[in-house]
Design a protein around this motif. Structure first.
Motif, mmCIF file in Angstrom:
data_model
loop_
_atom_site.group_PDB
_atom_site.id
_atom_site.type_symbol
_atom_site.label_atom_id
_atom_site.label_comp_id
_atom_site.label_asym_id
_atom_site.label_seq_id
_atom_site.Cartn_x
_atom_site.Cartn_y
_atom_site.Cartn_z
ATOM 1 N N GLY A 53 0.731 -1.149 -0.014
ATOM 2 C CA GLY A 53 0.055 0.080 0.017
ATOM 3 C C GLY A 53 0.802 1.348 0.019
ATOM 4 N N LEU A 54 2.252 1.111 0.291
ATOM 5 C CA LEU A 54 3.136 2.217 0.122
ATOM 6 C C LEU A 54 4.116 2.288 -1.065
ATOM 7 N N THR A 55 4.271 3.366 -1.432
ATOM 8 C CA THR A 55 5.394 3.569 -2.389
ATOM 9 C C THR A 55 6.244 4.823 -2.035
ATOM 10 N N LEU A 56 7.683 4.563 -2.196
ATOM 11 C CA LEU A 56 8.699 5.679 -1.741
ATOM 12 C C LEU A 56 8.760 6.552 -3.129
ATOM 13 N N ILE A 57 8.628 7.796 -2.552
ATOM 14 C CA ILE A 57 8.522 9.053 -3.517
ATOM 15 C C ILE A 57 9.947 9.538 -3.458
ATOM 16 N N ASP A 58 10.687 9.573 -2.228
ATOM 17 C CA ASP A 58 11.883 10.329 -2.222
ATOM 18 C C ASP A 58 12.535 10.319 -0.772
ATOM 19 N N ILE A 59 13.801 10.445 -0.452
ATOM 20 C CA ILE A 59 14.385 10.483 0.818
ATOM 21 C C ILE A 59 15.535 11.796 0.644
ATOM 22 N N ARG A 60 14.721 12.965 1.069
ATOM 23 C CA ARG A 60 15.457 14.153 1.020
ATOM 24 C C ARG A 60 16.470 14.341 1.951
ATOM 25 N N ARG A 61 17.672 14.888 1.648
ATOM 26 C CA ARG A 61 18.879 15.189 2.260
ATOM 27 C C ARG A 61 18.665 16.600 2.946
ATOM 28 N N ASP A 62 19.294 16.318 4.212
ATOM 29 C CA ASP A 62 19.366 17.976 4.979
ATOM 30 C C ASP A 62 20.586 18.776 4.878
ATOM 31 N N LEU A 63 20.817 19.889 5.232
ATOM 32 C CA LEU A 63 21.730 20.770 4.794
ATOM 33 C C LEU A 63 23.188 20.079 5.006
ATOM 34 N N GLN A 64 23.244 19.197 5.790
ATOM 35 C CA GLN A 64 24.467 18.538 5.615
ATOM 36 C C GLN A 64 24.743 17.436 4.637
ATOM 37 N N GLY A 65 23.634 17.485 3.946
ATOM 38 C CA GLY A 65 23.717 16.160 2.776
ATOM 39 C C GLY A 65 23.404 14.903 3.267
ATOM 40 N N ILE A 66 22.931 14.852 4.200
ATOM 41 C CA ILE A 66 22.503 13.515 5.135
ATOM 42 C C ILE A 66 21.086 13.100 4.542
ATOM 43 N N PRO A 67 20.845 11.810 4.052
ATOM 44 C CA PRO A 67 19.447 11.573 3.698
ATOM 45 C C PRO A 67 18.759 11.563 5.079
ATOM 46 N N ARG A 68 17.787 12.167 5.076
ATOM 47 C CA ARG A 68 17.097 12.377 6.384
ATOM 48 C C ARG A 68 15.593 12.507 6.659
ATOM 49 N N THR A 69 14.709 12.826 5.426
ATOM 50 C CA THR A 69 13.526 12.724 5.806
ATOM 51 C C THR A 69 12.891 11.817 4.436
ATOM 52 N N ALA A 70 12.358 10.740 4.922
ATOM 53 C CA ALA A 70 11.778 9.738 3.874
ATOM 54 C C ALA A 70 10.252 10.192 3.563
ATOM 55 N N VAL A 71 9.738 10.292 2.321
ATOM 56 C CA VAL A 71 8.508 10.821 1.618
ATOM 57 C C VAL A 71 8.010 9.471 1.067
ATOM 58 N N ALA A 72 6.798 9.040 1.483
ATOM 59 C CA ALA A 72 6.190 8.117 0.851
ATOM 60 C C ALA A 72 4.607 8.215 0.461
#
Length: 293
Positions: A263-282
């Motif tokens: 029921g979920l699909t991954l849209i993106d994993i956004r990076r923070d200002l330090q370039g670390i993958p930080r926020t998952a968007v599904a």
């Protein structure tokens, strides 16, 4: 004459000896002085060479002693800035971090119309920073803010009152989304995600003072994320969004977990200002429309 500046200089040296990096010690010593005096940075810079007011030295020393014991400045002052808003914080809640603002940014991108009615769930709300920030930006949003800690919800309620958004938020004392009724246009969350074995490597300010249940989540740090993923599809509207924070190095595991969640699909994993993958968007996968045969 004992000046404010001389007392702050001595405090800076004390904090540095306590193991706080020099730049941070300098900032903390000044911020605590400004807080006690009720001054802003400009007034401090122009008037710190004057004599310290009566009683200032003793009261300031108490604050410096607390900071030397590695208590976070936010807890000493009782406030932390987030999304240009001032939030009450205490040891009952995690101190809001700048990187968590990325959740708000993504939410606003996905729901750009300020006046659209929305239903939103904020899971592991803590200080209420996400719920309050979203409510302040989207006045037609109705938000359910949930947390397993009743003490955290007390603080979060006060923050909603502080910013005049209480009418938009309903509070639930529960674990993740248990007994939280949907459907929602979006679910946002900053869940605990520190692996148990890594907890002891955290700075004393974090592991000795912030609430452990808001930090640590099982052996791999993903036990709460798993429950969040399992419970979200049934509580999201078709094409609804799930936006949540994850830790350093967890992006591959989080991507796999989302992909494996029916029921979920991954849209993106956004990076923070330090370039670390930080926020998952599904996103919840919309059920296909079955036309006439």
């Amino acid at each position: 004459m004992v000046t404010i500046h001389s007392l702050v200089a001595a405090a800076r040296r004390r904090l540095h000896r306590a193991g706080i990096p020099a730049t941070e010690a300098n900032l903390d010593a000044r911020l605590l002085a400004e807080r006690l005096l009720g001054w802003d940075a400009t007034r401090y810079l122009t008037q710190a060479d004057q004599a310290a007011p009566a009683g200032f030295a003793d009261r300031y020393q108490i604050l410096i002693n607390r900071r030397a014991d590695r208590e976070p400045v936010a807890y000493i002052c009782g406030v932390q800035e987030f999304w240009d808003l001032s939030f009450e914080v205490s040891p009952a809640v995690l101190i809001p971090r700048p990187e968590t603002e990325l959740i708000v940014e993504v939410f606003l991108e996905r729901f750009p119309d300020r006046d659209t009615p929305l239903r939103v769930a904020d899971v592991c709300t803590g200080s209420g920073c996400l719920a309050v920030a979203i409510a302040s930006e989207r006045p037609q949003a109705a938000i359910v803010a949930a947390d397993i800690s009743f003490e955290a919800l007390i603080v979060a309620r006060r923050n909603a009152d502080r910013h005049g958004v209480s009418r938009q938020i309903t509070w639930l004392n529960t674990d993740v989304l248990q007994n939280v009724p949907g459907p929602f246009d979006a679910i946002v969350s900053n869940p605990p995600y520190v692996p148990a074995a890594e907890a002891k490597t955290l700075e004393p300010e974090v592991i000795e003072h912030e609430p452990r249940q808001a930090l640590v989540a099982g052996s791999d740090g993903l036990s709460v994320v798993r429950r969040l993923l399992a419970q979200s599809p049934g509580r999201l509207k078709p094409s609804g969004s799930l936006i949540f924070e994850c830790g350093f190095g967890q992006a591959p595991a989080v991507s796999q977990l989302v992909t494996q969640t029916p029921g979920l699909t991954l849209i993106d994993i956004r990076r923070d200002l330090q370039g670390i993958p930080r926020t998952a968007v599904a996103q919840r996968i919309a059920e296909p429309t079955i036309g006439p045969r």
